[in-house]
Design a protein around this motif. Structure first.
Motif, PDB file in Angstrom:
ATOM      1  N   ILE A   8       4.745  -3.876  -3.026  1.00 49.50           N
ATOM      2  CA  ILE A   8       3.541  -3.088  -3.303  1.00 49.50           C
ATOM      3  C   ILE A   8       3.784  -1.633  -2.892  1.00 49.50           C
ATOM      4  CG2 ILE A   8       1.115  -2.748  -2.662  1.00 49.50           C
ATOM      5  CD1 ILE A   8       0.974  -5.855  -2.429  1.00 49.50           C
ATOM      6  N   LYS A   9       4.427  -1.440  -1.757  1.00 46.82           N
ATOM      7  CA  LYS A   9       4.752  -0.092  -1.295  1.00 46.82           C
ATOM      8  C   LYS A   9       5.665   0.620  -2.302  1.00 46.82           C
ATOM      9  CE  LYS A   9       5.978   2.066   3.069  1.00 46.82           C
ATOM     10  NZ  LYS A   9       6.470   1.827   4.421  1.00 46.82           N
ATOM     11  N   GLU A  10       6.630  -0.101  -2.846  1.00 52.78           N
ATOM     12  CA  GLU A  10       7.530   0.480  -3.852  1.00 52.78           C
ATOM     13  C   GLU A  10       6.765   0.839  -5.121  1.00 52.78           C
ATOM     14  OE1 GLU A  10      10.919  -2.094  -4.438  1.00 52.78           O
ATOM     15  OE2 GLU A  10      11.331  -2.123  -2.281  1.00 52.78           O
ATOM     16  N   LEU A  11       5.805   0.009  -5.502  1.00 47.71           N
ATOM     17  CA  LEU A  11       4.968   0.297  -6.662  1.00 47.71           C
ATOM     18  C   LEU A  11       4.160   1.574  -6.426  1.00 47.71           C
ATOM     19  CD1 LEU A  11       3.718  -0.414  -9.408  1.00 47.71           C
ATOM     20  CD2 LEU A  11       2.176  -1.974  -8.190  1.00 47.71           C
ATOM     21  N   HIS A  12       3.545   1.696  -5.258  1.00 47.34           N
ATOM     22  CA  HIS A  12       2.778   2.899  -4.931  1.00 47.34           C
ATOM     23  C   HIS A  12       3.685   4.133  -4.977  1.00 47.34           C
ATOM     24  CE1 HIS A  12      -0.644   0.703  -2.558  1.00 47.34           C
ATOM     25  NE2 HIS A  12      -0.455   0.212  -3.762  1.00 47.34           N
ATOM     26  N   ARG A  13       4.862   4.001  -4.394  1.00 47.93           N
ATOM     27  CA  ARG A  13       5.816   5.118  -4.379  1.00 47.93           C
ATOM     28  C   ARG A  13       6.190   5.514  -5.808  1.00 47.93           C
ATOM     29  NH1 ARG A  13       9.890   2.977  -1.595  1.00 47.93           N
ATOM     30  NH2 ARG A  13       8.762   3.242   0.344  1.00 47.93           N
ATOM     31  N   GLY A  14       6.406   4.531  -6.677  1.00 49.27           N
ATOM     32  CA  GLY A  14       6.743   4.800  -8.072  1.00 49.27           C
ATOM     33  C   GLY A  14       5.639   5.558  -8.792  1.00 49.27           C
ATOM     34  N   ILE A  15       4.384   5.200  -8.504  1.00 49.60           N
ATOM     35  CA  ILE A  15       3.245   5.895  -9.109  1.00 49.60           C
ATOM     36  C   ILE A  15       3.223   7.343  -8.635  1.00 49.60           C
ATOM     37  CG2 ILE A  15       0.718   6.034  -9.177  1.00 49.60           C
ATOM     38  CD1 ILE A  15       0.748   2.899  -8.999  1.00 49.60           C
ATOM     39  N   ILE A  16       3.378   7.533  -7.342  1.00 47.27           N
ATOM     40  CA  ILE A  16       3.343   8.873  -6.760  1.00 47.27           C
ATOM     41  C   ILE A  16       4.490   9.739  -7.285  1.00 47.27           C
ATOM     42  CG2 ILE A  16       3.615  10.162  -4.587  1.00 47.27           C
ATOM     43  CD1 ILE A  16       2.040   7.764  -3.275  1.00 47.27           C
ATOM     44  N   GLU A  17       5.667   9.131  -7.433  1.00 44.38           N
ATOM     45  CA  GLU A  17       6.839   9.881  -7.897  1.00 44.38           C
ATOM     46  C   GLU A  17       6.832  10.129  -9.399  1.00 44.38           C
ATOM     47  OE1 GLU A  17      10.138   7.577  -6.466  1.00 44.38           O
ATOM     48  OE2 GLU A  17       9.840   8.237  -4.386  1.00 44.38           O
ATOM     49  N   GLU A  22       7.862   2.283 -18.208  1.00 41.53           N
ATOM     50  CA  GLU A  22       8.744   1.107 -18.164  1.00 41.53           C
ATOM     51  C   GLU A  22       9.164   0.789 -16.728  1.00 41.53           C
ATOM     52  OE1 GLU A  22       9.326   3.776 -20.269  1.00 41.53           O
ATOM     53  OE2 GLU A  22       8.509   2.798 -22.054  1.00 41.53           O
ATOM     54  N   GLU A  23       9.486   1.829 -15.958  1.00 44.96           N
ATOM     55  CA  GLU A  23       9.870   1.617 -14.554  1.00 44.96           C
ATOM     56  C   GLU A  23       8.697   1.084 -13.739  1.00 44.96           C
ATOM     57  OE1 GLU A  23      13.257   5.005 -13.745  1.00 44.96           O
ATOM     58  OE2 GLU A  23      11.194   5.690 -14.054  1.00 44.96           O
ATOM     59  N   LEU A  24       7.507   1.615 -13.989  1.00 42.95           N
ATOM     60  CA  LEU A  24       6.315   1.134 -13.282  1.00 42.95           C
ATOM     61  C   LEU A  24       5.987  -0.304 -13.657  1.00 42.95           C
ATOM     62  CD1 LEU A  24       4.027   4.299 -13.409  1.00 42.95           C
ATOM     63  CD2 LEU A  24       5.276   3.385 -11.427  1.00 42.95           C
ATOM     64  N   ASP A  25       6.192  -0.657 -14.923  1.00 42.94           N
ATOM     65  CA  ASP A  25       5.963  -2.037 -15.356  1.00 42.94           C
ATOM     66  C   ASP A  25       6.869  -2.996 -14.593  1.00 42.94           C
ATOM     67  OD1 ASP A  25       4.097  -1.077 -17.167  1.00 42.94           O
ATOM     68  OD2 ASP A  25       5.320  -1.481 -18.949  1.00 42.94           O
TER      69      ASP A  25
END
Length: 143
Positions: A8-17, A22-25
């Protein structure tokens, strides 16, 4: 932090970055996979959990089997991603100095995201992941 929390933390980081859709999916699906068999509750208080089905070759099929007492419902990966894309459109990313954060959109209930099959379960999952918030709850997520 557990594997669940880490994904979940990696998902949040991906959104912020500002990662690609496709990467977020992929990050979302990783979180969905690691969160299997966790007890969740719908907005109306019904308890449920889910598992992701496997194909004959052992790979995940993209179908979530939602267990609720004697009945089970199947949700598709495409329904989860459809809801995710709608939520991302309403998500605000801000930065202040060296720190970036995102403000999850607020919804009154599941139908506010859209008429998506299984949205009550998806809504609860997204609440758990910190991707959305109930209207009136001002929490944001920090990187």
């Amino acid at each position: 932090m557990s594997a669940d929390g880490q994904s979940i933390k990696e998902l949040h980081r991906g959104i912020i970055e500002g990662k690609t859709q496709e990467e977020l999916d992929v990050l979302l699906w990783d979180a969905v996979l690691t969160y299997q068999d966790q007890t969740l509750h719908t907005l109306s208080g019904l308890e449920f959990s889910y598992t992701v089905k496997h194909k004959k070759n052992g790979e995940y099929s993209g179908e979530l089997l939602v267990s609720r007492k004697e009945t089970s419902k199947t949700l598709t990966r495409s329904s989860v991603l459809l809801a995710f894309h709608k939520v991302l459109e309403a998500t605000e990313v801000t930065s202040e100095g060296d720190e970036a954060s995102f403000q999850p959109p607020a919804y009154r209930g599941p139908k506010a995201i859209g008429q998506i099959f299984g949205i009550s379960y998806i809504f609860s999952l997204f609440l758990e992941f910190g991707l959305i918030r109930l209207q009136g709850n001002g929490r944001g997520r920090k990187a």
